[in-house]
Motif scaffolding. Structure first.
Motif, short mmCIF file in Angstrom:
data_model
loop_
_atom_site.label_atom_id
_atom_site.label_comp_id
_atom_site.label_asym_id
_atom_site.label_seq_id
_atom_site.Cartn_x
_atom_site.Cartn_y
_atom_site.Cartn_z
N LYS A 1 0.85 -1.23 0.19
CA LYS A 1 -0.04 -0.14 -0.05
C LYS A 1 0.80 1.19 -0.03
O LYS A 1 0.69 2.21 -0.72
N ASN B 1 -8.40 -6.89 -0.58
CA ASN B 1 -7.90 -5.98 0.34
C ASN B 1 -7.67 -4.67 -0.31
O ASN B 1 -8.18 -3.63 0.67
N ASP C 1 -9.72 -1.26 0.75
CA ASP C 1 -8.82 0.03 1.08
C ASP C 1 -8.89 1.08 -0.07
O ASP C 1 -8.17 2.15 0.33
N TYR D 1 -4.28 9.67 7.64
CA TYR D 1 -3.84 8.24 7.81
C TYR D 1 -2.53 7.85 8.29
O TYR D 1 -2.16 7.12 8.76
#
Ligand code: AMP
Length: 615
Positions: A234, A261, A265, A432
């Motif tokens: 990521k 995933n 996300d 984040y």
């Protein structure tokens, strides 16, 4: 460097090439085209994918074939349906100004009667996948007794995919005086043996070095822990806001999981693997080609034949088992003169896998560190600024609102305005990644993983079972057996250890009594099953492995504590899978490397569905 005219091609072909925007021949074209035009010798050509192979073999064939005769004069075999279709379409484009030239592409999973009708019309060039080509030959619908050219494209891939028998069968029915052109990115023993057995004194050409990676690709690696593989992926994606790439996984299960995933996300991603139906695969590829998807998560076989020239990245989520597969993966980027980056995410234990690859590609991997939160925020910020600068204002749509927008923002100066607009988009990244961990401290993460495992252990009961390898038990079958007992839905299965005559498994400790009573009347291959609670092994300071290695090798019978009766210990852990049917198989099927493209390319794909929960 020559021009296409100087290579001896005729006017109709030159015109078509101009339409396609081909200005200069690529290296392989420069070498192959005059060779095939001027000589009937067989040809062995070393060429990576994306080097212009298709034109290299099809232009001279088009130039030389007899358009007045309707008999099949050239057969081109290609490993996958996608590649075959792409080659067929390219040849149609190259021959669009040539009168009377017919091309047909034949592949499995499509209506054979339609293909037979196509053949009956008379086609000079047939492009086919090996399985369907053999099928049509056996039905006496495809006659190759008069062909002048046999072309094997991506011969290494065809052999990798298990098409050796089909290649032999096609080669057997072709005339001895044909010209065989064999194109391959790598030349392992099996390809050399085809060349030896079926070709006469072939001329050899090569574009780039044999078996090496493209010069346009830089190879990088990141050392991560197993747990950080996905977060690192990521971060790499976030640090490259314009990433347009393929993430390669080893199994269908892993492919589906990583894609799921990423989708969850919020990334523009999807999965491509052999359990998808042809229609689903086509849909995913289409979305990727037109860039509605930024990241394609794929198995090696499923990604074959995907013709995309401007990928920025190839990411090896896990390195392939065979070094040759790395060349194929990385060759998906750095095509048609573009630059590309091929990334390997590896654990400390996997570092040793890089050397053989480096030897093969004749290049060094460069070590990189996983970007920090701060670095990611910075690259996202500048990408945002770049996008703002490049954005065209649609006055027609926006002008009517401008007046009120201006008045709402009255009082803010230029600096304030910029800061606020940028923050709207950027705050989510800042949030984040605020306090984001450094993923490069592999040792710290390994220790924390160990602590996590020990917490996991506390929630598990360890059971002894009186079945082992000698009873044909393996982790998949043991999971199947546990599932068959219907202990409860979704019971967590922990570590599994298969030994010769007995085994151990861990299950959620909340269901200890249920497990014992569920197994009371269980049997496996006609044997009564005995399951008992056994004490957990004591952790001796270090990791799991140190707990193993008792002395059962000497055959002292059952040992509950650290017993290991010689040889390998099959370890696994999984969550219980629900649903009836062949549960054991579902474990095996999804965890083994994806070789199913062969099935889905050349036979109807009956296994649609896995991993397609979302779209
Ligand atoms: P191939 O290796 O045949 O799959 O070709 C890779 C890509 O390069 C395809 O998209 C071709 O259309 C393109 N291409 C091949 N030869 C040339 C050329 N001489 N000039 C420009 N593009 C080319």
């Amino acid at each position: 460097m020559s021009t296409f005219l100087e290579l001896g091609l005729n006017e109709e072909i030159l015109k078509a090439l101009t339409d396609l925007g081909y200005e200069k021949p690529s290296e392989i074209q420069e070498k192959a085209i005059p060779q095939v035009i001027s000589s009937t010798d067989d040809l062995k050509a070393f060429a990576q994918t994306g080097t212009g192979k298709t034109a290299a073999f099809s232009l001279p064939v088009l130039q030389l074939l007899d358009a007045n005769s309707k008999s099949t004069q050239a057969i081109i075999l290609s490993p996958t349906r996608e590649l075959a279709v792409q080659i067929g379409n390219n040849i149609k484009d190259f021959s669009k100004y040539m009168k009377g030239v017919n091309v047909l592409t034949v592949y499995g999973g499509a209506n054979i009667d339609e293909q037979i009708r196509g053949l009956k019309k008379g086609v000079q060039i047939v492009v086919g996948t090996p399985g369907r080509t053999v099928d049509l030959i056996k039905r006496k619908q495809l006659k190759l007794d008069n062909i002048k050219w046999l072309i094997l494209d991506e011969a290494d891939e065809m052999l990798n995919m298990g098409f050796k028998d089909e290649l032999d069968q096609v080669l057997e029915v072709t005339p001895d005086d044909k010209q065989t052109l064999l194109f391959s990115a790598t030349f392992p023993r099996e390809v050399e043996s085809i060349a030896r057995n079926y070709m006469n004194n072939p001329a050899e050409i090569s574009a780039g070095q044999k078996n090496t990676g493209s010069d346009n690709v830089s190879n990088e690696y990141y050392v991560v822990t197993e747990r950080n593989r996905y977060p690192a992926l990521k971060r790499i994606a976030d640090a490259n806001p314009d990433v347009y790439g393929i993430v390669f996984c080893r199994t269908k299960r892993e492919t589906a999981q990583v894609a799921d995933n990423l989708i969850q996300d919020g990334y523009n991603a999807d999965a491509l693997h052999g359990d998808l139906s042809q229609a689903q695969r086509d849909g995913v590829m289409q979305k990727f080609r037109n860039k509605s998807l930024q990241i394609l998560v794929a198995t090696d076989v499923a990604a074959r034949g995907l013709d995309v020239n401007n990928l920025t990245h190839v990411i090896n989520y896990k390195l392939p088992d065979q070094t040759e597969a790395y060349t194929h993966r990385s060759g998906r980027t750095g095509r048609a003169g573009n630059k590309g980056i091929s990334i390997a995410l590896i654990t400390n234990k996997e570092i040793g896998k890089l050397r053989p690859i480096e030897r093969k590609i004749k290049k060094k991997f460069e070590k990189k560190v996983v970007p920090t939160g701060e670095e990611i925020c910075k690259s996202q910020l500048f990408s945002l600024i770049h996008n703002v600068k490049e954005t065209e204002v649609n006055h027609e749509q926006i002008d009517t609102y401008l007046e009120s927008i201006y008045s709402s923002l009255e009082g803010l100066d230029r600096e304030e305005l910029i800061q606020k607009f940028v923050s709207v988009e950027f705050n989510k990244f800042l949030k984040y990644y605020s306090n984001a961990r450094d993923l490069n401290d592999v040792e710290r993460d390994r220790r924390s993983d160990e602590r996590g495992k020990s917490r996991d252990d506390e929630n598990m009961t360890r059971f002894f079972i009186n079945l082992g390898r000698k009873d044909n038990l393996n982790p998949g079958k043991l999971i199947g057996l546990i599932n068959e007992q219907n202990i409860t839905n979704n019971v967590e299965i922990g570590q599994i250890e298969i030994l010769d005559t007995f085994s151990f498994f861990e299950l959620d400790k909340n269901f200890t009594d249920e497990t014992i009573s569920a197994f009371t009347d269980a049997s496996f291959n006609g044997r009564n099953v005995n399951v008992e609670i056994t004490e957990k092994k004591k952790r001796s300071g270090g990791g799991r492995d140190r707990r193993r290695g008792g002395d059962d090798r000497r055959g002292r019978g059952r040992r509950f504590e650290g017993g290991r009766s010689g040889g390998r210990s099959d370890r696994s852990s999984s969550r219980r899978r629900d649903g009836g049917g062949d549960r054991n198989n579902s474990y095996d099927r999804q965890d083994r490397p994806d070789r199913s493209d062969r099935r889905s390319s050349d036979k109807p794909d009956r296994s649609a569905g896995f991993g397609r929960k979302r779209k």
